[in-house]
Design an enzyme around this catalytic site. Structure first.
Site, PDB file in Angstrom:
ATOM      1  N   GLU A  55      -4.610  -8.435  11.672  1.00  0.00           N
ATOM      2  CA  GLU A  55      -3.426  -7.584  11.804  1.00  0.00           C
ATOM      3  C   GLU A  55      -3.701  -6.414  12.759  1.00  0.00           C
ATOM      4  O   GLU A  55      -4.677  -5.697  12.599  1.00  0.00           O
ATOM      5  CB  GLU A  55      -3.057  -7.061  10.405  1.00  0.00           C
ATOM      6  CG  GLU A  55      -1.785  -6.289  10.342  1.00  0.00           C
ATOM      7  CD  GLU A  55      -1.378  -5.967   8.900  1.00  0.00           C
ATOM      8  OE1 GLU A  55      -1.541  -6.833   8.003  1.00  0.00           O
ATOM      9  OE2 GLU A  55      -0.925  -4.836   8.673  1.00  0.00           O
ATOM     10  N   ARG A  58      -6.840  -4.813   9.632  1.00  0.00           N
ATOM     11  CA  ARG A  58      -7.269  -5.535   8.447  1.00  0.00           C
ATOM     12  C   ARG A  58      -7.113  -7.037   8.657  1.00  0.00           C
ATOM     13  O   ARG A  58      -6.417  -7.471   9.580  1.00  0.00           O
ATOM     14  CB  ARG A  58      -6.482  -5.083   7.220  1.00  0.00           C
ATOM     15  CG  ARG A  58      -4.977  -5.239   7.336  1.00  0.00           C
ATOM     16  CD  ARG A  58      -4.266  -4.619   6.117  1.00  0.00           C
ATOM     17  NE  ARG A  58      -2.823  -4.752   6.250  1.00  0.00           N
ATOM     18  CZ  ARG A  58      -1.945  -4.283   5.366  1.00  0.00           C
ATOM     19  NH1 ARG A  58      -2.356  -3.655   4.285  1.00  0.00           N
ATOM     20  NH2 ARG A  58      -0.657  -4.435   5.557  1.00  0.00           N
ATOM     21  N   ARG A 117      -0.198   8.361  -0.904  1.00  0.00           N
ATOM     22  CA  ARG A 117       0.005   7.031  -1.468  1.00  0.00           C
ATOM     23  C   ARG A 117      -1.267   6.517  -2.154  1.00  0.00           C
ATOM     24  O   ARG A 117      -1.199   5.632  -2.992  1.00  0.00           O
ATOM     25  CB  ARG A 117       0.359   6.026  -0.350  1.00  0.00           C
ATOM     26  CG  ARG A 117       1.735   6.193   0.231  1.00  0.00           C
ATOM     27  CD  ARG A 117       1.918   5.271   1.437  1.00  0.00           C
ATOM     28  NE  ARG A 117       1.727   3.851   1.138  1.00  0.00           N
ATOM     29  CZ  ARG A 117       2.648   3.051   0.627  1.00  0.00           C
ATOM     30  NH1 ARG A 117       3.828   3.537   0.345  1.00  0.00           N
ATOM     31  NH2 ARG A 117       2.394   1.776   0.410  1.00  0.00           N
ATOM     32  N   ARG A 136     -10.389   7.889  -7.522  1.00  0.00           N
ATOM     33  CA  ARG A 136     -10.753   7.689  -8.931  1.00  0.00           C
ATOM     34  C   ARG A 136     -12.234   7.949  -9.163  1.00  0.00           C
ATOM     35  O   ARG A 136     -13.061   7.553  -8.349  1.00  0.00           O
ATOM     36  CB  ARG A 136     -10.443   6.234  -9.341  1.00  0.00           C
ATOM     37  CG  ARG A 136      -8.997   5.862  -9.171  1.00  0.00           C
ATOM     38  CD  ARG A 136      -8.662   4.665 -10.050  1.00  0.00           C
ATOM     39  NE  ARG A 136      -7.317   4.196  -9.742  1.00  0.00           N
ATOM     40  CZ  ARG A 136      -7.049   3.042  -9.142  1.00  0.00           C
ATOM     41  NH1 ARG A 136      -8.027   2.212  -8.813  1.00  0.00           N
ATOM     42  NH2 ARG A 136      -5.808   2.711  -8.887  1.00  0.00           N
ATOM     43  N   ARG A 146       6.120   1.921  14.121  1.00  0.00           N
ATOM     44  CA  ARG A 146       4.988   1.047  14.409  1.00  0.00           C
ATOM     45  C   ARG A 146       5.431  -0.379  14.154  1.00  0.00           C
ATOM     46  O   ARG A 146       6.188  -0.650  13.215  1.00  0.00           O
ATOM     47  CB  ARG A 146       3.807   1.365  13.478  1.00  0.00           C
ATOM     48  CG  ARG A 146       3.280   2.751  13.608  1.00  0.00           C
ATOM     49  CD  ARG A 146       2.723   3.060  14.963  1.00  0.00           C
ATOM     50  NE  ARG A 146       1.430   2.425  15.194  1.00  0.00           N
ATOM     51  CZ  ARG A 146       0.779   2.492  16.350  1.00  0.00           C
ATOM     52  NH1 ARG A 146       1.313   3.123  17.391  1.00  0.00           N
ATOM     53  NH2 ARG A 146      -0.404   1.909  16.487  1.00  0.00           N
ATOM     54  N   TYR A 178       9.220   5.339   4.648  1.00  0.00           N
ATOM     55  CA  TYR A 178       8.180   4.375   4.255  1.00  0.00           C
ATOM     56  C   TYR A 178       8.467   4.020   2.785  1.00  0.00           C
ATOM     57  O   TYR A 178       8.127   4.768   1.883  1.00  0.00           O
ATOM     58  CB  TYR A 178       6.846   5.106   4.368  1.00  0.00           C
ATOM     59  CG  TYR A 178       5.561   4.311   4.287  1.00  0.00           C
ATOM     60  CD1 TYR A 178       5.511   3.008   3.813  1.00  0.00           C
ATOM     61  CD2 TYR A 178       4.378   4.896   4.711  1.00  0.00           C
ATOM     62  CE1 TYR A 178       4.310   2.327   3.753  1.00  0.00           C
ATOM     63  CE2 TYR A 178       3.172   4.222   4.663  1.00  0.00           C
ATOM     64  CZ  TYR A 178       3.145   2.943   4.185  1.00  0.00           C
ATOM     65  OH  TYR A 178       1.950   2.269   4.122  1.00  0.00           O
ATOM     66  N   ASP A 216       8.429   1.360  -0.527  1.00  0.00           N
ATOM     67  CA  ASP A 216       7.943   0.144  -1.174  1.00  0.00           C
ATOM     68  C   ASP A 216       9.138  -0.661  -1.686  1.00  0.00           C
ATOM     69  O   ASP A 216      10.233  -0.126  -1.838  1.00  0.00           O
ATOM     70  CB  ASP A 216       7.016   0.509  -2.334  1.00  0.00           C
ATOM     71  CG  ASP A 216       5.678   1.058  -1.842  1.00  0.00           C
ATOM     72  OD1 ASP A 216       5.262   0.682  -0.732  1.00  0.00           O
ATOM     73  OD2 ASP A 216       5.062   1.866  -2.556  1.00  0.00           O
TER      74      ASP A 216
HETATM   75  N1  UDP Z   1      -5.524   4.153   4.721  1.00  0.00           N
HETATM   76  C1  UDP Z   1      -6.740   4.422   5.303  1.00  0.00           C
HETATM   77  N2  UDP Z   1      -7.777   3.552   5.075  1.00  0.00           N
HETATM   78  C2  UDP Z   1      -7.638   2.444   4.319  1.00  0.00           C
HETATM   79  C3  UDP Z   1      -6.396   2.178   3.726  1.00  0.00           C
HETATM   80  C4  UDP Z   1      -5.344   3.054   3.949  1.00  0.00           C
HETATM   81  O1  UDP Z   1      -6.900   5.387   6.015  1.00  0.00           O
HETATM   82  O2  UDP Z   1      -8.637   1.698   4.198  1.00  0.00           O
HETATM   83  C5  UDP Z   1      -4.407   5.094   4.991  1.00  0.00           C
HETATM   84  C6  UDP Z   1      -3.615   4.648   6.213  1.00  0.00           C
HETATM   85  O3  UDP Z   1      -3.165   5.784   6.917  1.00  0.00           O
HETATM   86  C7  UDP Z   1      -2.459   3.898   5.590  1.00  0.00           C
HETATM   87  C8  UDP Z   1      -2.193   4.733   4.345  1.00  0.00           C
HETATM   88  O4  UDP Z   1      -3.492   5.139   3.913  1.00  0.00           O
HETATM   89  O5  UDP Z   1      -1.351   3.848   6.452  1.00  0.00           O
HETATM   90  C9  UDP Z   1      -1.461   3.985   3.235  1.00  0.00           C
HETATM   91  O6  UDP Z   1      -2.196   2.848   2.873  1.00  0.00           O
HETATM   92  P1  UDP Z   1      -1.550   1.577   2.175  1.00  0.00           P
HETATM   93  O7  UDP Z   1      -2.634   0.662   1.801  1.00  0.00           O
HETATM   94  O8  UDP Z   1      -0.595   2.061   1.154  1.00  0.00           O
HETATM   95  O9  UDP Z   1      -0.747   0.954   3.420  1.00  0.00           O
HETATM   96  P2  UDP Z   1       0.208  -0.340   3.556  1.00  0.00           P
HETATM   97  O10 UDP Z   1      -0.467  -1.477   2.864  1.00  0.00           O
HETATM   98  O11 UDP Z   1       1.537   0.075   2.993  1.00  0.00           O
HETATM   99  O12 UDP Z   1       0.240  -0.519   5.042  1.00  0.00           O
END
Ligand code: UDP
Length: 381
Positions: free
Chosen positions: A298, A277, A171, A175, A247, A346, A348
């Site tokens: 969270e 976060r 996902r 870059r 989860r 999962y 979007d």
């Molecule tokens: N992830 C991570 N570190 C970060 C952000 C994301 O390891 O700082 C990993 C984590 O396993 C997460 C996945 O990447 O579940 C997808 O991230 P995304 O931001 O798409 O998650 P969402 O916002 O959908 O929970």
């Protein structure tokens, strides 16, 4: 025909609308007191901020028909999502980009140098990475993986990243420039008045009857020619084979004066920090201004029977149970499983809407041709 739809999130609402517009009689049930499922938004009385009650939802898509669809039902405001992460007391740019790499390694590399540097870090002994960890090690090497992915992912998913599928990491982009928009999609927006009025507008059709605070009992299926189930796949079967893992999230809200963190989302990469976060909701509506602010710390944990399911876990060794449910579901008649919970994926929001449109088209075609309606319009494996 008379169709019962379970769940008034995007899946149920979009399928319901399409079927109602085609002249079918639609009755929608939702156990909660609001529509929009986990996309539900409501204004906080104290701060006046629009709150994403079940965690932030940023609408982003490259699917034209989905973009047109949401714009038909509400005003979408341009929004460019950015995320930062705090690791070992320092703030870094996300998704991993040239700034992140230069920050972590305290260098000033240009794109070509960084590309070569990261290629040199990558552990490439695995050809086809299957797990999150293998994918990460191949993609960015151990140092970047441990700083930004390991702790966050273990908190988010509750298991070692070596047990998670590689698809979760796919996902996220990597870059070699300073572009720090979280998403690549051409359309990115947040509705001016939140998601709930959009779903209310989708449901506002004379052919749709909506019952909130009403739990649908599978025994009621006989009242309908067909049922669309956007609840948990295993829930349809009364969890007869055991429970699929989810989860759930706990949000700890707090209100403050001014600006709490200066950005909508700050991730915390260290495993020792108990939350994954902090989200600050007024930054999801940059067209508004508020003196006070509301933030959510969270936390992620395994969903128990009474918790709201958020993320399907899909551990690599979870698939046997899922396969059994898929097999049962495929044998069912007069029910179609849709959405994140109904297909245990999962998803979007944009994919959810796109798949709901496809399901509605498929149902209408099957009805027109006098064929049985399939249980799935996507491959849930
Ligand atoms: N992830 C991570 N570190 C970060 C952000 C994301 O390891 O700082 C990993 C984590 O396993 C997460 C996945 O990447 O579940 C997808 O991230 P995304 O931001 O798409 O998650 P969402 O916002 O959908 O929970």
């Amino acid at each position: 025909m008379r169709v019962g739809i379970v769940g008034a999130g995007f899946s149920g609402a979009v399928v319901g609308r399409e079927l109602a517009e085609a002249g079918h009689e639609v009755v929608i049930y939702d156990a909660r007191d609001h529509v929009a499922g986990n996309c539900h938004t409501a204004r906080d009385e104290d701060t006046g901020v629009m709150v994403h009650e079940y965690g932030p939802h940023i609408f982003h898509t490259d699917i034209e028909r989905v973009w047109e669809y949401v714009n038909r039902f509400g005003e979408m405001m341009p929004y460019n999502h950015k995320v930062k992460t705090t690791v070992d007391g320092k703030v870094y740019s996300l998704p991993i980009n040239l700034l992140t790499i230069n920050q972590l390694f305290e260098k000033a590399m240009n794109p070509t140098e960084a590309r070569e540097f990261v290629a040199g870090l990558a552990e490439t002994d695995v050809d086809e990475p299957e797990t999150f960890e293998e994918q990460a090690l191949k993609f960015v090497g151990r140092r970047i993986y441990e700083a930004f992915f390991y702790g966050y992912t273990r908190k988010q998913w509750g298991v070692e990243p070596s047990q998670l599928p590689a698809s979760i990491l796919k996902r996220l982009p990597l870059r070699f420039n300073y572009e720090d928009s979280y998403f690549n999609h051409p359309y990115q927006a947040i509705p001016r008045n939140g998601y709930t009025p959009i779903v209310e507008a989708i449901l506002d059709h004379p052919g749709i009857e909506l019952h909130l605070l009403t739990r649908f009992d599978v025994a009621q299926r006989g009242d309908f020619d067909h049922v669309i189930w956007s609840g948990p796949l295993d829930g349809w079967f009364g969890f007869a084979e055991g429970r699929l893992g989810y989860r759930t999230l706990d949000f700890e809200p707090s209100r403050h004066d001014g600006d709490f963190q200066g950005t909508p989302v700050m991730n915390y990469g260290n495993y020792e920090v108990p939350y994954t976060r902090i989200t600050e909701h007024k930054h999801f509506a940059p067209w508004e201004s508020h003196e006070r602010t509301i933030v959510f710390h969270e936390y992620s944990r395994e969903a128990e029977a009474d918790d709201i399911p958020y993320y399907p876990i899909r551990l690599t060794d979870d698939h046997e149970l899922l396969d059994r449910y898929i097999e049962l579901a495929e044998k069912e008649e007069n029910v179609t499983f849709v959405g994140r919970l109904g297909t245990y994926r999962y998803l979007d929001m944009d994919r959810t809407i796109d798949e709901a449109l496809t399901a509605a088209e498929g149902i209408l075609t099957a009805v027109a041709d006098g064929n049985p309606i399939p249980s799935f319009f996507v491959d849930p494996h």
